[in-house]
Design a protein around this motif. Structure first.
Motif, PDB file in Angstrom:
ATOM      1  N   THR A  32       0.835  -1.197   0.000  1.00  0.00           N
ATOM      2  CA  THR A  32       0.000   0.000   0.000  1.00  0.00           C
ATOM      3  C   THR A  32       0.871   1.249   0.000  1.00  0.00           C
ATOM      4  OG1 THR A  32      -0.148  -0.215   2.384  1.00  0.00           O
ATOM      5  CG2 THR A  32      -1.999  -1.027   1.089  1.00  0.00           C
ATOM      6  N   ASP A  33       0.194   2.333  -0.297  1.00  0.00           N
ATOM      7  CA  ASP A  33       0.887   3.584  -0.544  1.00  0.00           C
ATOM      8  C   ASP A  33       0.984   4.398   0.745  1.00  0.00           C
ATOM      9  OD1 ASP A  33       2.153   5.352  -2.028  1.00  0.00           O
ATOM     10  OD2 ASP A  33       0.380   6.164  -3.040  1.00  0.00           O
ATOM     11  N   HIS A  34       2.078   5.120   0.864  1.00  0.00           N
ATOM     12  CA  HIS A  34       2.235   6.014   2.023  1.00  0.00           C
ATOM     13  C   HIS A  34       2.889   7.303   1.547  1.00  0.00           C
ATOM     14  CE1 HIS A  34       1.525   2.416   4.407  1.00  0.00           C
ATOM     15  NE2 HIS A  34       2.417   1.822   3.623  1.00  0.00           N
ATOM     16  N   THR A  70       3.641  10.446  -2.668  1.00  0.00           N
ATOM     17  CA  THR A  70       3.753   9.168  -1.957  1.00  0.00           C
ATOM     18  C   THR A  70       4.841   8.319  -2.597  1.00  0.00           C
ATOM     19  OG1 THR A  70       2.126   8.187  -3.394  1.00  0.00           O
ATOM     20  CG2 THR A  70       1.305   9.223  -1.403  1.00  0.00           C
ATOM     21  N   ARG A  71       5.095   7.174  -1.999  1.00  0.00           N
ATOM     22  CA  ARG A  71       6.060   6.217  -2.573  1.00  0.00           C
ATOM     23  C   ARG A  71       5.712   5.883  -4.024  1.00  0.00           C
ATOM     24  NH1 ARG A  71       9.400   2.666  -0.533  1.00  0.00           N
ATOM     25  NH2 ARG A  71       8.645   0.880  -1.696  1.00  0.00           N
ATOM     26  N   TRP A  72       4.434   5.651  -4.244  1.00  0.00           N
ATOM     27  CA  TRP A  72       4.013   5.218  -5.576  1.00  0.00           C
ATOM     28  C   TRP A  72       4.257   6.327  -6.603  1.00  0.00           C
ATOM     29  CZ3 TRP A  72       4.254   1.539  -2.702  1.00  0.00           C
ATOM     30  CH2 TRP A  72       3.606   0.331  -2.847  1.00  0.00           C
ATOM     31  N   SER A 157       9.202  -0.414  -5.435  1.00  0.00           N
ATOM     32  CA  SER A 157       7.835  -0.947  -5.418  1.00  0.00           C
ATOM     33  C   SER A 157       7.218  -0.836  -6.801  1.00  0.00           C
ATOM     34  CB  SER A 157       6.957  -0.164  -4.450  1.00  0.00           C
ATOM     35  OG  SER A 157       7.668   0.129  -3.298  1.00  0.00           O
ATOM     36  N   ALA A 159       4.487   0.502  -8.894  1.00  0.00           N
ATOM     37  CA  ALA A 159       3.415   1.501  -8.894  1.00  0.00           C
ATOM     38  C   ALA A 159       2.156   0.938  -9.526  1.00  0.00           C
ATOM     39  CB  ALA A 159       3.875   2.747  -9.634  1.00  0.00           C
ATOM     40  N   ASN A 162      -1.377  -0.899  -7.939  1.00  0.00           N
ATOM     41  CA  ASN A 162      -2.287  -0.028  -7.183  1.00  0.00           C
ATOM     42  C   ASN A 162      -3.426   0.384  -8.087  1.00  0.00           C
ATOM     43  OD1 ASN A 162      -3.368   2.628  -6.277  1.00  0.00           O
ATOM     44  ND2 ASN A 162      -1.948   2.246  -4.594  1.00  0.00           N
TER      45      ASN A 162
ATOM     46  N   LEU B  15      -3.479  10.066  -5.936  1.00  0.00           N
ATOM     47  CA  LEU B  15      -2.570   9.208  -6.695  1.00  0.00           C
ATOM     48  C   LEU B  15      -3.061   9.064  -8.134  1.00  0.00           C
ATOM     49  CD1 LEU B  15      -0.102   7.467  -6.663  1.00  0.00           C
ATOM     50  CD2 LEU B  15      -1.471   5.570  -5.833  1.00  0.00           C
TER      51      LEU B  15
END
Lengths: 293, 169
Positions: A32-34, A70-72, A157, A159, A162, B15
Motif C-alpha cells: 500500500t501507498d504512504h 507518496t512512494r508510488w 515498489s 506503482a 495499485n 494518486l
C-alpha cells in the motif's frame, strides 16, 4: 537518487522488524501507498518531498485530491525518468544511424519498439494511422513495463500494483475510445455508433445500454487485470520471505529464498506480458472505435 | 475486509491525478523527442529495405532475361558454326572431286596427245622408211642395171626388198 533509494529501502526494512506484526500487516505495508515522510537520516530528496508535502500539498485540492507525494508517485517518476533517460539518447542515435546502429543497447530498444509497432499497433489500426498511434502505445507499453519491472528490484515498489495508478492509465484508454470514436465517426457516435448496425429499432435502447456499459467495463477490466497480476506476485514473494521470519530456520530460509527467486523470475515474465496485454488491449479498444461495427 | 478496503483496494484520488499528470507529461515529452524520430527512422529503414528487395527482384528478373537471351544467342551461334563447318566440308568435297576429275581429264588428254604424237612419229618414220626403201630400190636397181642382171635375178631382188619393207612395217 542514491539517497532516495537508501531511504526507500530503509523504509521497507523498518516494516519487518516488529515480531508482533502479523503477516497481513507486513504484506499490506509493502503493497500500500504512504506519503513520503522524512526522518532524521533522510537524504535531500526525501526532505525536499517532505517539505512539499507539508506545505503546498498539505491541503486537499478541491477537497478530493490528496496530492501529497507518496512512494508510488516517486516510483512512477523514477519509471518516467527511466523512459526519458533511455529513449531520448536512443532516438538521437537511431536518427543518426540511418542504416541501423551497430550498438547492442540501441538494437535492444529498437527491437522492443518494433515489437510495439508490429504486435500492438499494426494489427489494430489502418496502415495510415499506425504512425499516429505509435507514440501513444509505445509510451503506455514502456511506462507500464518499467513500473512493473521496478517492483522486482529490492527496495523499490510496483506503482502498477495499485488501483489508482492502473485506473489512471485505463481512464486514458476510455478517453481515447470516446475521443477517437467522436472524431472518426462524428460527434453522435456515442448515441448511434456504439450499437452494431442492422439491429431492430425495438431492441436498440437495450443494445445501447449494454454497449455503453461495455465501453466502461473494458477499461475497468484493464485496471483490475494489471493491478491483480502485479499485486499477486508480490504477495507471494513477500510471504515466501516472511516464512524465514516466521520459522527462524536456515532450512526454511533456503527453501523460501529459492521459492521467492523462482516467483521473481516468473514475475519478470508477468511484468512483460502484462505491459503487453494492457497496451495491446488498449490498442484493440481504441482501434475498434475507429470504424463502425 | 476493512483492511483490504482501506489498504489494497483503496483508490486514492490524489494518486490517480498524479498518475494522469505523470503519464501525460511523459507522453508529451517522449512523443516529441523520442517516438517521432524513432518511428520515422524505423519507417524509413523499412521502406528502404522494401525498395531494396524490390530492386533486387527486378534485377534478378532482368538477369534471367539476359541469361535466356545469351543462351539463345549461343545456341544460334553454335548452329551457325555447325552449318559453316558442313558447308566447308561440302565445298572441300566439291573442290577435291573437281581436282580429281580435272586431273583425270588432263591425264586422258595427255595420253591422247601422246598417242597422237606416237602415231605421228610412226607415220613420219614409215614415210621416211618408204623414202629410204625407194632410194634403196633405186640404188639396187641401178646396181642391177649396172651388173646387167637377168630379169629373174632382178625380180628376186625387188621381191626381197619389198618383203623386207613388209617386215619393217
Amino acid at each position: 537518487m542514491i539517497h532516495l533509494l537508501h531511504n526507500v529501502s530503509s523504509f521497507i526494512s523498518s516494516g519487518g522488524h516488529g515480531e508482533e506484526e502479523s503477516v497481513s500487516d507486513i504484506v499490506m505495508h509493502h503493497l500500500t501507498d504512504h506519503p513520503i515522510v522524512a526522518t532524521d537520516g533522510s537524504g535531500f530528496f526525501t526532505r525536499f518531498i517532505h517539505e512539499l508535502n507539508t506545505t503546498i500539498f498539505s491541503q486537499k485540492f478541491f477537497g478530493v485530491f490528496d496530492m501529497r507525494i507518496t512512494r508510488w508517485v516517486v516510483m512512477m517518476w523514477i519509471a518516467a525518468l527511466l523512459c526519458l533517460v533511455i529513449f531520448l539518447p536512443i532516438a538521437r542515435k537511431i536518427k543518426k544511424a540511418k542504416m541501423g546502429s551497430s550498438s547492442k543497447w540501441v538494437n535492444l530498444w529498437e527491437v522492443l519498439v518494433s515489437f510495439v509497432h508490429d504486435e500492438i499497433v499494426e494489427p489494430n489500426f489502418d496502415h495510415h494511422y499506425v504512425k499516429k498511434a505509435m507514440p501513444w502505445f509505445s509510451t503506455v507499453f514502456f511506462f507500464i513495463l518499467f513500473c512493473n519491472l521496478m517492483g522486482l528490484i529490492p527496495g523499490m515498489s510496483t506503482a502498477t500494483g495499485n488501483l489508482a495508478v492502473t485506473g489512471g492509465l485505463a481512464i486514458f484508454t476510455l478517453l481515447g475510445m470516446i475521443a477517437v470514436g467522436m472524431v472518426k465517426q462524428g460527434p453522435l457516435w456515442i448515441f448511434t455508433g456504439v450499437v452494431p448496425s442492422g439491429i431492430p429499432i425495438v431492441i436498440f435502447p437495450l443494445m445501447w445500454v449494454i454497449e455503453v456499459l461495455g465501453l466502461l467495463i473494458k477499461p475497468f477490466a484493464l485496471t483490475v487485470r494489471l493491478f491483480a497480476n502485479m499485486t499477486a506476485g508480490h504477495i507471494v514473494i513477500i510471504i515466501f520471505i516472511y516464512l524465514v521470519m516466521m520459522f527462524k530456520s536456515y532450512f526454511v530460509g533456503i527453501g523460501s529464498v529459492a521459492g521467492a527467486l523462482l516467483i521473481n523470475l516468473l514475475e519478470l515474465l508477468v511484468a512483460f506480458i502484462q505491459a503487453y496485454i494492457f497496451a495491446a488491449l488498449s490498442a484493440m479498444f481504441i482501434g475498434s472505435s475507429m470504424h463502425a461495427h | 475486509m476493512d483492511v483490504l478496503k482501506e489498504g489494497l483496494l483503496k483508490v486514492d484520488p490524489g494518486l490517480l491525478l498524479w498518475t494522469i499528470i505523470t503519464f501525460a507529461v511523459l507522453f508529451l515529452i517522449l512523443w516529441k523527442a523520442a517516438w517521432k524520430p524513432i518511428v520515422d527512422a524505423l519507417d524509413a529503414r523499412a521502406e528502404k529495405v522494401r525498395s531494396d528487395i524490390e530492386n533486387a527482384e527486378m534485377m534478378r528478373i532482368e538477369a534471367e532475361k539476359q541469361l535466356a537471351q545469351h543462351k539463345e544467342m549461343m545456341d544460334k551461334a553454335s548452329a551457325e558454326v555447325a552449318s559453316i563447318i558442313a558447308e566447308g566440308k561440302a565445298d572441300a568435297e566439291r573442290v577435291r572431286s573437281g581436282i580429281i576429275e580435272k586431273a583425270g581429264a588432263e591425264a586422258k588428254e595427255l595420253s591422247e596427245k601422246v598417242k597422237k604424237e606416237i602415231e605421228l612419229a610412226k607415220d613420219k618414220a614409215l614415210s621416211e622408211i618408204t623414202a629410204e626403201v625407194v632410194n634403196l630400190s633405186t640404188e639396187i636397181a641401178a646396181k642391177i642395171i649396172a651388173k646387167n642382171l637377168n630379169p629373174d635375178d632382178q625380180k628376186k631382188l625387188v621381191e626381197e626388198a619389198i618383203s623386207k619393207i613388209g617386215t619393217v612395217q
